[in-house]
Write a protein that holds these residues in place. Structure first.
Motif, PDB file in Angstrom:
ATOM      1  N   PRO A 174      41.900  29.380  13.793  1.00 22.14           N
ATOM      2  CA  PRO A 174      41.286  29.810  15.055  1.00 22.14           C
ATOM      3  C   PRO A 174      41.844  29.081  16.271  1.00 22.14           C
ATOM      4  CG  PRO A 174      39.771  28.440  13.784  1.00 22.14           C
ATOM      5  CD  PRO A 174      40.953  28.679  12.914  1.00 22.14           C
ATOM      6  N   VAL A 175      41.921  29.806  17.370  1.00 19.49           N
ATOM      7  CA  VAL A 175      42.404  29.270  18.647  1.00 19.49           C
ATOM      8  C   VAL A 175      41.287  29.379  19.677  1.00 19.49           C
ATOM      9  CG1 VAL A 175      44.028  29.632  20.555  1.00 19.49           C
ATOM     10  CG2 VAL A 175      44.828  29.826  18.188  1.00 19.49           C
ATOM     11  N   HIS A 176      40.941  28.262  20.320  1.00 13.94           N
ATOM     12  CA  HIS A 176      39.912  28.250  21.358  1.00 13.94           C
ATOM     13  C   HIS A 176      40.370  27.403  22.528  1.00 13.94           C
ATOM     14  CE1 HIS A 176      37.563  29.180  17.673  1.00 13.94           C
ATOM     15  NE2 HIS A 176      36.900  29.966  18.486  1.00 13.94           N
ATOM     16  N   CYS A 177      39.795  27.652  23.689  1.00 12.86           N
ATOM     17  CA  CYS A 177      40.054  26.825  24.863  1.00 12.86           C
ATOM     18  C   CYS A 177      38.966  27.092  25.905  1.00 12.86           C
ATOM     19  CB  CYS A 177      41.439  27.088  25.458  1.00 12.86           C
ATOM     20  SG  CYS A 177      41.738  28.808  25.907  1.00 12.86           S
ATOM     21  N   LEU A 178      38.911  26.226  26.896  1.00 14.67           N
ATOM     22  CA  LEU A 178      37.967  26.367  28.007  1.00 14.67           C
ATOM     23  C   LEU A 178      38.701  26.881  29.237  1.00 14.67           C
ATOM     24  CD1 LEU A 178      36.183  22.920  27.552  1.00 14.67           C
ATOM     25  CD2 LEU A 178      35.060  25.145  27.259  1.00 14.67           C
ATOM     26  N   VAL A 179      37.997  27.638  30.078  1.00 13.65           N
ATOM     27  CA  VAL A 179      38.559  28.115  31.339  1.00 13.65           C
ATOM     28  C   VAL A 179      37.542  27.835  32.438  1.00 13.65           C
ATOM     29  CG1 VAL A 179      39.660  30.023  32.543  1.00 13.65           C
ATOM     30  CG2 VAL A 179      39.618  30.013  30.029  1.00 13.65           C
ATOM     31  N   SER A 180      37.923  27.060  33.437  1.00 10.38           N
ATOM     32  CA  SER A 180      37.017  26.769  34.549  1.00 10.38           C
ATOM     33  C   SER A 180      36.681  28.051  35.302  1.00 10.38           C
ATOM     34  CB  SER A 180      37.649  25.765  35.517  1.00 10.38           C
ATOM     35  OG  SER A 180      37.803  24.508  34.911  1.00 10.38           O
ATOM     36  N   HIS A 181      35.413  28.253  35.592  1.00  7.09           N
ATOM     37  CA  HIS A 181      35.013  29.453  36.331  1.00  7.09           C
ATOM     38  C   HIS A 181      35.667  29.475  37.706  1.00  7.09           C
ATOM     39  CE1 HIS A 181      31.281  29.740  33.585  1.00  7.09           C
ATOM     40  NE2 HIS A 181      32.183  30.618  33.218  1.00  7.09           N
ATOM     41  N   GLY A 182      36.248  30.610  38.033  1.00  6.75           N
ATOM     42  CA  GLY A 182      36.895  30.773  39.335  1.00  6.75           C
ATOM     43  C   GLY A 182      38.354  30.382  39.360  1.00  6.75           C
ATOM     44  N   SER A 183      38.882  29.866  38.231  1.00  5.90           N
ATOM     45  CA  SER A 183      40.266  29.375  38.244  1.00  5.90           C
ATOM     46  C   SER A 183      41.298  30.479  38.051  1.00  5.90           C
ATOM     47  CB  SER A 183      40.460  28.302  37.175  1.00  5.90           C
ATOM     48  OG  SER A 183      40.248  28.830  35.873  1.00  5.90           O
ATOM     49  N   ILE A 184      40.899  31.603  37.441  1.00  7.66           N
ATOM     50  CA  ILE A 184      41.833  32.707  37.213  1.00  7.66           C
ATOM     51  C   ILE A 184      41.636  33.737  38.325  1.00  7.66           C
ATOM     52  CG2 ILE A 184      42.696  34.400  35.568  1.00  7.66           C
ATOM     53  CD1 ILE A 184      42.932  31.539  34.558  1.00  7.66           C
ATOM     54  N   ARG A 185      42.489  33.663  39.326  1.00  4.47           N
ATOM     55  CA  ARG A 185      42.344  34.526  40.504  1.00  4.47           C
ATOM     56  C   ARG A 185      42.786  35.958  40.206  1.00  4.47           C
ATOM     57  NH1 ARG A 185      42.853  30.584  44.748  1.00  4.47           N
ATOM     58  NH2 ARG A 185      41.986  28.658  43.879  1.00  4.47           N
ATOM     59  N   ILE A 186      42.169  36.899  40.889  1.00  2.00           N
ATOM     60  CA  ILE A 186      42.684  38.272  40.903  1.00  2.00           C
ATOM     61  C   ILE A 186      43.896  38.243  41.826  1.00  2.00           C
ATOM     62  CG2 ILE A 186      42.220  40.676  41.492  1.00  2.00           C
ATOM     63  CD1 ILE A 186      40.610  39.689  39.079  1.00  2.00           C
ATOM     64  N   GLN A 187      45.067  38.528  41.276  1.00  2.00           N
ATOM     65  CA  GLN A 187      46.304  38.308  42.017  1.00  2.00           C
ATOM     66  C   GLN A 187      46.517  39.305  43.155  1.00  2.00           C
ATOM     67  OE1 GLN A 187      48.461  38.330  38.246  1.00  2.00           O
ATOM     68  NE2 GLN A 187      49.206  36.263  38.677  1.00  2.00           N
ATOM     69  N   SER A 188      46.006  40.511  42.993  1.00  2.00           N
ATOM     70  CA  SER A 188      46.128  41.528  44.059  1.00  2.00           C
ATOM     71  C   SER A 188      44.731  42.022  44.411  1.00  2.00           C
ATOM     72  CB  SER A 188      47.007  42.690  43.584  1.00  2.00           C
ATOM     73  OG  SER A 188      48.269  42.228  43.178  1.00  2.00           O
ATOM     74  N   PRO A 189      43.962  41.215  45.171  1.00  2.00           N
ATOM     75  CA  PRO A 189      42.579  41.605  45.474  1.00  2.00           C
ATOM     76  C   PRO A 189      42.517  42.895  46.266  1.00  2.00           C
ATOM     77  CG  PRO A 189      43.251  39.705  46.787  1.00  2.00           C
ATOM     78  CD  PRO A 189      44.342  39.951  45.800  1.00  2.00           C
ATOM     79  N   LEU A 190      41.420  43.637  46.088  1.00  2.00           N
ATOM     80  CA  LEU A 190      41.257  44.911  46.754  1.00  2.00           C
ATOM     81  C   LEU A 190      39.893  44.954  47.446  1.00  2.00           C
ATOM     82  CD1 LEU A 190      40.425  47.555  44.012  1.00  2.00           C
ATOM     83  CD2 LEU A 190      40.679  45.144  43.514  1.00  2.00           C
ATOM     84  N   PRO A 191      39.682  45.904  48.360  1.00  2.00           N
ATOM     85  CA  PRO A 191      38.399  45.986  49.067  1.00  2.00           C
ATOM     86  C   PRO A 191      37.234  46.168  48.102  1.00  2.00           C
ATOM     87  CG  PRO A 191      40.027  47.418  50.103  1.00  2.00           C
ATOM     88  CD  PRO A 191      40.631  46.940  48.813  1.00  2.00           C
ATOM     89  N   VAL A 192      36.066  45.645  48.495  1.00  2.00           N
ATOM     90  CA  VAL A 192      34.870  45.782  47.655  1.00  2.00           C
ATOM     91  C   VAL A 192      34.282  47.162  47.917  1.00  2.00           C
ATOM     92  CG1 VAL A 192      32.700  44.730  46.951  1.00  2.00           C
ATOM     93  CG2 VAL A 192      34.529  43.302  47.855  1.00  2.00           C
ATOM     94  N   ASP A 193      34.884  48.148  47.271  1.00  2.00           N
ATOM     95  CA  ASP A 193      34.505  49.545  47.427  1.00  2.00           C
ATOM     96  C   ASP A 193      34.329  50.152  46.037  1.00  2.00           C
ATOM     97  OD1 ASP A 193      34.602  52.240  49.119  1.00  2.00           O
ATOM     98  OD2 ASP A 193      35.945  52.506  47.391  1.00  2.00           O
ATOM     99  N   PHE A 194      33.223  50.833  45.818  1.00  2.00           N
ATOM    100  CA  PHE A 194      32.870  51.354  44.502  1.00  2.00           C
ATOM    101  C   PHE A 194      34.001  52.182  43.886  1.00  2.00           C
ATOM    102  CE2 PHE A 194      31.103  54.491  41.630  1.00  2.00           C
ATOM    103  CZ  PHE A 194      30.193  53.759  40.867  1.00  2.00           C
ATOM    104  N   HIS A 195      34.522  53.147  44.621  1.00  2.00           N
ATOM    105  CA  HIS A 195      35.524  54.066  44.073  1.00  2.00           C
ATOM    106  C   HIS A 195      36.870  53.378  43.857  1.00  2.00           C
ATOM    107  CE1 HIS A 195      32.837  57.494  44.332  1.00  2.00           C
ATOM    108  NE2 HIS A 195      32.520  57.114  45.571  1.00  2.00           N
ATOM    109  N   GLN A 196      37.254  52.501  44.782  1.00  2.42           N
ATOM    110  CA  GLN A 196      38.525  51.787  44.608  1.00  2.42           C
ATOM    111  C   GLN A 196      38.471  50.843  43.409  1.00  2.42           C
ATOM    112  OE1 GLN A 196      40.861  50.465  48.063  1.00  2.42           O
ATOM    113  NE2 GLN A 196      39.229  51.254  49.367  1.00  2.42           N
ATOM    114  N   LEU A 197      37.317  50.225  43.200  1.00  4.23           N
ATOM    115  CA  LEU A 197      37.167  49.335  42.052  1.00  4.23           C
ATOM    116  C   LEU A 197      37.211  50.123  40.748  1.00  4.23           C
ATOM    117  CD1 LEU A 197      34.433  46.863  43.358  1.00  4.23           C
ATOM    118  CD2 LEU A 197      36.764  46.256  42.682  1.00  4.23           C
ATOM    119  N   CYS A 198      36.542  51.274  40.712  1.00 10.09           N
ATOM    120  CA  CYS A 198      36.585  52.130  39.515  1.00 10.09           C
ATOM    121  C   CYS A 198      38.028  52.502  39.167  1.00 10.09           C
ATOM    122  CB  CYS A 198      35.770  53.394  39.740  1.00 10.09           C
ATOM    123  SG  CYS A 198      33.987  53.188  39.544  1.00 10.09           S
ATOM    124  N   SER A 199      38.788  52.903  40.163  1.00 16.93           N
ATOM    125  CA  SER A 199      40.186  53.288  39.935  1.00 16.93           C
ATOM    126  C   SER A 199      41.014  52.101  39.461  1.00 16.93           C
ATOM    127  CB  SER A 199      40.791  53.857  41.225  1.00 16.93           C
ATOM    128  OG  SER A 199      40.114  55.025  41.618  1.00 16.93           O
TER     129      SER A 199
END
Length: 324
Positions: free
Chosen positions: A214-239
């Motif tokens: 088995p392989v396990h590790c910890l990841v600090s919350h907030g450390s893995i960024r969304i590299q290409s953030p998009l507007p907080v819009d329902f339809h754009q997020l769904c797509s």
């Protein structure tokens, strides 16, 4: 760098939600599901969501680092839950009133016992010296991960209290597009929350390791960024979740400048999870667990296997395998 929010309580959805009386996509035993509407949550607007940091929501189990026995320790999430009788009374009240507001708990008698070492999570309200349950009838909290506790053996596998270190997956300091697995001093993680991911956690959506190795590790919350953030819009997020390779994640957590955290889960949008290969599992990774040969002499944790891979690069996180 901005101080990221600590995940101590359930994080609200970035959109206002509605409850549909149909089988949950997230929990097999749940006969309803919580879905997002197209209306932004006023909480998110007040926290200036457009200026927030968008990060990947990870699918594992929540952990916390704080002091115990005079040194920084890893703590496992343990919510104090009501007894069967109390929960039945609570659900009956919810059903008849269509709300949990006004329900009265007997804090001393209605809840299951927890270990003496248990502590309530930050911001849990108290009444007459007792922690008060949230709207779900739970009291969020933590217990220290002792190395000989079989219940938390997978937590124990990623910490070495003699070396005072934890095994952490994070963006590489040389190239943020590349991840690294490193032995990080527990003192550097003090008061942070992290996600434990791996072979034996939450069905292993990232396909890490094997039952034999088995392989396990910890990841600090907030450390893995969304590299290409998009507007907080329902339809754009769904797509984005359905069409972008980067959208193959469980969800997004936004860290607002005032410390507010809000999220969206694929299930909020009626989407499956996991759904094929995950973005995290397909990212390149390098192992940087170095030190002297005798530093990691505990055969029950994963420091030695990672140490044996020190300096190795893998084209995908999913390809990290230990030698038998």
């Amino acid at each position: 760098m901005r101080r990221l929010g600590s995940v101590q309580q359930k994080i609200p959805c970035v959109f206002l939600t509605d409850v549909k009386e149909e089988q949950s996509r997230k929990r097999d035993c749940q006969q309803f599901q919580v879905v997002a509407t197209e209306t932004l949550n006023p909480l998110a607007l007040e926290a200036d969501i457009d200026c927030a940091l968008a990060t990947e929501k990870l699918d594992g189990t929540c952990c916390y680092v704080t002091d115990y026995k005079g040194q920084p320790y890893l703590w496992a999430r343990l919510d104090r839950k009501p007894s069967k009788q109390a929960e039945k009374r609570f659900k009956k009240y919810q059903y008849s009133h269509k709300s949990c507001k006004g329900f009265t708990w007997n804090i001393e008698e209605d809840f299951k016992t927890v270990p003496e070492t248990w502590i309530p999570a930050h911001r849990v309200k108290h009444h007459n010296g007792h922690p008060v349950p949230d709207e779900h009838g739970h009291i969020p909290g933590w217990v220290p991960v002792e190395k000989d506790n079989k219940q938390y053996c997978w937590h124990s596998s990623v910490v070495d209290y003699e070396a005072r270190a934890a095994l952490v997956l994070r963006p590489s300091s040389d190239d943020e597009d590349v991840l690294e697995i490193a032995a990080v001093p527990l003192a550097d993680l003090r008061e942070q929350t992290l996600e434990l991911i791996g072979t034996n956690v939450n069905g292993n959506p990232y396909g890490l390791g094997s039952k034999k190795l088995p392989v396990h590790c910890l990841v600090s919350h907030g450390s893995i960024r969304i590299q290409s953030p998009l507007p907080v819009d329902f339809h754009q997020l769904c797509s984005w979740f359905q069409e972008s390779p980067e959208g193959q994640v469980e969800g997004i957590v936004w860290h607002c400048n005032d410390g507010t955290l809000v999220k969206v889960h694929r299930h909020h949008l009626g989407l499956r999870w996991p759904d094929g290969d995950t973005y995290l599992a397909n990212r390149p990774v390098v192992v940087r667990v170095d030190g002297a040969d005798d530093i990691y002499d505990n055969t029950k944790n994963l420091f030695k296997p990672y140490f044996a891979l020190n300096g190795h690069s893998f084209s995908r996180l999913q390809d990290v395998q230990f030698e038998s």
